[in-house]
Design an enzyme around this catalytic site. Structure first.
Site: not given
Lengths: 462, 341
Positions: A320, A323-325, A462
């Site tokens: 997670g 996934w954001h960066g 993102f």
């Protein structure tokens, strides 16, 4: 094109709305769907048309794989096909989003000197990739099926949710597009949609962008921060992110309603959460559900003992975070949340209790501190903010009084004001108060867009 | 009509009508506010305000009217010319480019000045034509005769600008910012500086050598003053461009030349002498052929000050000179002008 721009509000949206319903009115259903796809791709290409072939290829590939998974007559190993489909999606995301991050770390570990690719991140790639992975899995599980390319293209590209979600499922969207009732203008939905859109627009351009100024000043400009400045900076970002993303989601929900499409709720007053599990049930709900359904549960979920559960939780949140960066600060943010969920699980196992207000205080402060790593461009930025927050060396109250007041108002809003999406659940009659609130929010937002120039939403990258 | 019996459709129409109504009311308010902001001794950074200021000051038969951008506004010292017996008006407007001048020219021509000096940076002769922020019908006419695409673009800008809020948004933003700054606690470093500046306000009248009616603290640390006589003054020395990048200009932009020639012709037909001043550039970074420029504009005098060396300490920022530089430059320009007039 972004939702909070004049070109979108005054030109793109009205033109798309009227042409779509005109075509439906003339019973040109296929043309109306085709037009919606065209308009959505136009909306997407407005930033950079270079991205267009990537999304089109991704749609075509996933449609072909999905159709094969749905086709009962095809003699292929469906599990292998699913794995192949998922891997291609991950490879696409990995190439554009994580290649340079991987090379950087490889260079660091092996003292090699591989050149960076410097690829521009295609807009919304994280969202449309996750959405399509979910579609493939659902197809494999026989929970949904699609044989019409145009329908599939509408599902992926529908512009209200294309750029930053909510992450939607094929099975919850397509029946709405097929419904004959939804092809006619519904003035109640239009009223509700414009009202929710105005709330989202106001949240974004008036509230989030105001907090953004203070967050940027603290994170990117100042070299050192006093105790109060550091807290004001971290809280500003905590509020900025919430109002920015929930504002975006409100706008997406409102816009979809204009077309008689109900998008899933993505936020449910997350800063009211009294534990970290509760937070993840309220924050970016569709992403949480995705992580739960397509990563945590397939990993084994909580079925294989406590230790394995903690392990699964940690893996899910590390993914997670990533996934954001593409950065270690994002992974660390994911690690913090994974660790907090493990601690919470242990805490619940031993049936420990805490006062309600203390539980909120601990949860909110944990979230606030974790966001620092999420926002920081470098580790040094995060350390600078944290040093200020926990050092008593400089206790001078040197933050602007307006900033302090607005932060206080921010707390009041996130803790005591009703969630905007609650209007979806109750009777909506567009009362006089609601009309006046709409007029006020729309007028102020239109003016503020001009004053602040439209800025892009945080979650776009993102 | 009972509100409670209204259908959703009528409520939606009502809601959107009220938004439009609000925006119209705001515009009406802004119109009157802006109107009152311009008097014989006050104006705002806007060409229409400067035109009104020019008219209110009975500026007939001036020796010279200087037309230009912020570089004219901040660089020309009315007092320096006055002390040397020349009656001038500084028609420089912050944010204006020569694309805006067709709007000013009829008013200046009407006042029958002896000379009109148009100032611009030499690079503008080679750069593309811009569409000004607030094009008028006069400017649109010129765009139409020079570049049809620019004409279409100017129509769009013209339509958008019918909403006055868009025109004044920058001023409103600055106003909000200055109100916000009033709520800074006293222990902020830069606030202490501001406070010192405010306390020594009285000294600025001597430094600026003009009666100023407005003062603005700029983000880069400079202070901008607006003087009653139409001048602008910058105090400070905050240049960021320490080393120059050489630029070579060879090919004129045809549209820019034709547009500018149109402005010159409009003055020439009134038999008013026109001079073109090429403004000084920080660190003298441009190379071009002056003879070619002179050939392009045969019926006017050209004074080339692009390479006029002004020391770094006399620059307020990378494009504007400060109060001291203003006096030096005006004095220098005057010696050139006296030879040509």
């Amino acid at each position: 094109m972004i939702f909070n721009s004049y070109i979108f509000i005054f030109i793109f949206l009205p033109v798309t709305f009227f042409i779509y319903f005109y075509l439906n009115h003339k019973r040109l259903t296929i043309a109306s769907k085709g037009f919606l796809v065209f308009a959505s791709l136009f909306f997407y290409s407005w930033w950079n048309i270079v991205y267009l072939p990537i999304i089109l290829t991704s749609i075509l590939f996933n449609f072909i794989v999905g159709s094969s998974l749905n086709d009962e007559n095809k003699k292929v190993n469906k599990k292998s096909l699913l794995i192949f489909g998922i891997l291609v999606n991950i490879a696409l995301l990995g190439y554009f989003k994580y290649a340079d991050f991987f090379i950087q770390n490889l260079n660091l570990l092996t003292t090699s000197n591989i050149g960076l690719l410097h690829l521009a991140l295609p807009l919304a790639i994280s969202f449309f990739t996750f959405q399509q992975i979910a579609y493939l899995v659902d197809s494999y599980r026989r929970e949904t099926k699609e044989y019409d390319f145009l329908n599939y293209a509408v599902f992926v590209t529908f512009f209200p949710q294309l750029i930053a979600g909510p992450i939607v499922h094929h099975k919850e969207m397509m029946p709405q597009f097929f419904s004959k009732k939804n092809m006619l203008k519904n003035y109640r939905n239009i009223a509700l949609g414009t009202f929710i859109f105005s709330i989202g627009l106001f949240k974004k351009v008036v509230i989030a962008d105001t907090f953004a100024v203070w967050a940027t000043a603290g994170f990117d400009t100042s070299e050192t921060l006093s105790f109060f400045e550091a807290w004001a900076t971290s809280l500003s970002y905590t509020f900025q992110l919430y109002f920015d993303f929930s504002g975006y989601t409100d706008m997406a929900i409102g816009l979809a309603l204009l077309f008689n499409i109900k998008l899933p709720i993505n936020f449910n007053s997350p800063y009211k959460a009294k534990n970290i599990q509760d937070f993840w049930r309220r924050w970016h709900i569709t992403l949480s559900n995705f992580l739960r359904d397509y990563i945590y549960i397939p990993l084994g979920g909580s079925r294989n003992g406590e230790f394995k559960t903690y392990n699964n939780l940690m893996i899910t949140f590390l993914i997670g975070g990533l996934w954001h960066g593409a950065g270690w600060t994002f992974i660390f943010w994911g690690f913090l949340h994974g660790a907090a969920l493990v601690v919470h699980r242990v805490w619940s196992l031993f049936e420990f209790k805490m006062w309600s207000w203390l539980a909120w205080l601990v949860t909110f402060n944990f979230i606030n501190i974790a966001w620092i790593f999420f926002r920081a461009k470098e580790w040094e930025d995060a350390i600078k903010i944290l040093s200020g927050m926990f050092s008593l060396d400089d206790m001078s109250f040197n933050i602007n009084y307006i900033e302090a007041t607005v932060l206080l108002i921010g707390f009041i809003i996130v803790l005591f004001v009703k969630n905007s999406t609650s209007y979806l659940k109750r009777k909506f009659d567009f009362s006089l108060q609601q009309i006046l609130a709409f007029v006020l929010m729309m007028t102020i937002s239109i003016l503020v867009i001009r004053l602040g120039n439209s800025s892009e939403f945080l979650y776009f990258n993102f | 009509m009972n509100f409670y019996t209204l259908t959703f459709k009528k409520k939606i129409i009502l809601a959107f009508s009220l938004v439009i109504f609000n925006l119209i009311i705001l515009d009406i308010g802004l119109y009157f506010l802006a109107k009152n902001k311009t008097t014989k001794i006050t104006f705002i950074d806007d060409k229409f305000s400067k035109i009104k200021h020019f008219q209110l000051n009975n500026s007939e038969n001036k020796d010279i009217v200087f037309i230009g951008s912020s570089r004219t506004y901040y660089h020309i010292s009315t007092n320096t010319f006055k002390q040397n017996g020349l009656d001038i008006y500084n028609f420089g407007v912050s944010g204006d480019q020569y694309e805006d001048y067709p709007t000013l020219i009829p008013y200046v021509n009407e006042s029958k000045p002896k000379n009109i000096v148009i100032s611009l940076s030499v690079n503008r002769l080679f750069d593309k034509l811009y569409v000004g922020n607030y094009p008028t019908l006069d400017e649109m006419k010129n765009y139409y005769s020079v570049d049809k695409i620019k004409f279409l673009s100017s129509i769009n800008t013209w339509i958008v600008n019918r909403h006055l809020f868009l025109q004044y948004s920058e001023s409103i933003y600055n106003k909000i910012k200055s109100v916000y700054q009033k709520f800074e606690p006293h222990n902020k470093k830069y606030n202490t500086q501001n406070k010192t500046n405010m306390q020594s306000d009285i000294n600025y009248t001597q430094i600026t050598k003009c009666n100023y009616f407005d003062r603005k603290d700029l983000d880069n640390g400079n202070i901008s003053f607006r003087c009653e006589n139409g001048d602008g003054i910058l105090i400070g020395n905050n240049i960021t461009n320490k080393t120059a990048k050489k630029k070579y200009f060879q090919k004129f932009n045809r549209q820019s030349i034709v547009y500018l020639q149109g402005i010159i012709d409009a003055i020439d037909t009134e038999q008013i002498k026109v001079l073109l001043v090429l403004e000084p550039i920080l660190h003298n970074q441009y190379t071009y052929n002056l003879d070619k420029i002179k050939k392009k504009f045969k019926n006017i005098e050209i004074i080339d000050l692009t390479n006029y060396k002004i020391e770094d300490k006399y620059w307020a920022d990378d494009t504007h000179i400060n109060n001291k530089g203003k006096e030096i430059y005006s004095q220098h320009l005057m010696t050139h002008l006296k030879k040509k007039l």
